[in-house]
Design a protein around this motif. Structure first.
Motif, PDB file in Angstrom:
ATOM      1  N   ASP A  41       0.620  -1.200  -0.343  1.00 27.03           N
ATOM      2  CA  ASP A  41       0.044  -0.126  -0.378  1.00 27.03           C
ATOM      3  C   ASP A  41       0.870   1.368   0.119  1.00 27.03           C
ATOM      4  OD1 ASP A  41      -2.149  -1.171  -0.399  1.00 27.03           O
ATOM      5  OD2 ASP A  41      -3.288  -0.253   1.510  1.00 27.03           O
ATOM      6  N   LEU A  42       2.199   1.616   0.680  1.00 30.95           N
ATOM      7  CA  LEU A  42       3.208   2.263   1.177  1.00 30.95           C
ATOM      8  C   LEU A  42       3.384   2.898  -0.846  1.00 30.95           C
ATOM      9  CD1 LEU A  42       3.870   1.785   4.338  1.00 30.95           C
ATOM     10  CD2 LEU A  42       2.809   3.621   3.853  1.00 30.95           C
ATOM     11  N   ARG A  43       3.622   1.822  -0.889  1.00 31.98           N
ATOM     12  CA  ARG A  43       4.875   2.106  -2.478  1.00 31.98           C
ATOM     13  C   ARG A  43       3.741   2.284  -3.567  1.00 31.98           C
ATOM     14  NH1 ARG A  43       7.212  -3.072  -4.847  1.00 31.98           N
ATOM     15  NH2 ARG A  43       7.827  -2.732  -7.093  1.00 31.98           N
ATOM     16  N   ILE A  44       2.199   1.458  -3.728  1.00 37.80           N
ATOM     17  CA  ILE A  44       1.616   2.771  -4.949  1.00 37.80           C
ATOM     18  C   ILE A  44       1.340   3.235  -4.614  1.00 37.80           C
ATOM     19  CG2 ILE A  44      -1.014   1.984  -5.456  1.00 37.80           C
ATOM     20  CD1 ILE A  44      -0.683  -1.219  -4.952  1.00 37.80           C
ATOM     21  N   MET A  45       0.986   4.383  -2.354  1.00 31.92           N
ATOM     22  CA  MET A  45       0.738   5.785  -2.554  1.00 31.92           C
ATOM     23  C   MET A  45       2.017   6.344  -2.849  1.00 31.92           C
ATOM     24  SD  MET A  45      -0.765   5.762   1.500  1.00 31.92           S
ATOM     25  CE  MET A  45      -1.811   4.346   1.504  1.00 31.92           C
ATOM     26  N   ALA A  46       2.905   5.568  -3.092  1.00 32.30           N
ATOM     27  CA  ALA A  46       4.300   7.243  -3.978  1.00 32.30           C
ATOM     28  C   ALA A  46       4.305   6.469  -4.796  1.00 32.30           C
ATOM     29  CB  ALA A  46       5.871   6.037  -3.365  1.00 32.30           C
ATOM     30  N   GLU A  47       3.938   5.575  -5.806  1.00 34.55           N
ATOM     31  CA  GLU A  47       3.686   5.630  -6.721  1.00 34.55           C
ATOM     32  C   GLU A  47       2.197   6.563  -7.430  1.00 34.55           C
ATOM     33  OE1 GLU A  47       3.951   2.547  -8.634  1.00 34.55           O
ATOM     34  OE2 GLU A  47       5.161   1.163  -7.200  1.00 34.55           O
TER      35      GLU A  47
END
Length: 187
Positions: free
Chosen positions: A170-176
């Motif tokens: 989730d955090l990775r998708i938010m950053a992307e």
């Protein structure tokens, strides 16, 4: 943890984006007759329908006589300021209200309209699996796909997200998603 993160970040993002949201509301009001806020039925977790909130980017009555139609890249139904709001994703800010009321999450498969999902469930094996989780404001398909990416291809990303879920993902998708906002790539 996901629910707490959704709630906390939604409050923060709404507070930060309030001046931008107010400016967009004024621009819509001055450029086109009709309501500022757009409400539409979508399908969420468990196949349940809910109302999604967006800033209106199309002329009033854009689908009259047409029924449910997906927007195209150069759609003539989009009002002038609507192109900018769509390109910058500002029109999506009101969906933070959906996250706050629990019908959506910050990350998950994008919700579709009931009229369109009926056909997709019939035509695309596994499509209904998207409803195992809350729909999201952003998702793996949005940051990895393009505007013209097919529903079948997006489903592969959605299922990869659902079956490999983690807070780190989730955090990775938010950053992307932040990167996508600045590059204007993605769905």
């Amino acid at each position: 943890v996901k629910s707490w993160l959704d709630f906390s970040l939604s409050i923060l993002l709404l507070a930060i984006s309030l001046p931008l949201l107010l400016g967009a509301c004024v621009a819509i009001r001055l450029s086109s007759p009709g309501p500022i806020l757009f409400r539409q039925r979508r399908v969420g977790k468990g196949g349940q329908e809910f109302i999604i909130y967006k800033l209106r980017t199309m002329r009033e009555g854009a689908e009259d006589g047409l029924g449910a139609v997906l927007a195209t890249p150069n759609d003539d139904r989009v009002i002038g300021v609507g192109r900018f709001l769509r390109a910058t994703r500002i029109d999506e800010i009101p969906q933070l209200l959906n996250v706050l009321n629990g019908t959506m999450s910050l990350v998950g498969p994008r919700p579709e309209r009931p009229e369109l999902t009926q056909a997709m469930v019939r035509e695309i094996p596994g499509y209904a699996e998207r409803w195992l989780v809350k729909p999201g404001l952003s998702g793996l398909a949005q940051v990895r796909g393009e505007y013209s990416t097919s529903a079948t291809y997006k489903l592969k990303y959605d299922l990869a997200y659902i079956h490999n879920y983690s807070l780190l993902l989730d955090l990775r998708i938010m950053a992307e998603t932040v990167r996508t906002l600045f590059t204007r790539k993605g769905v």
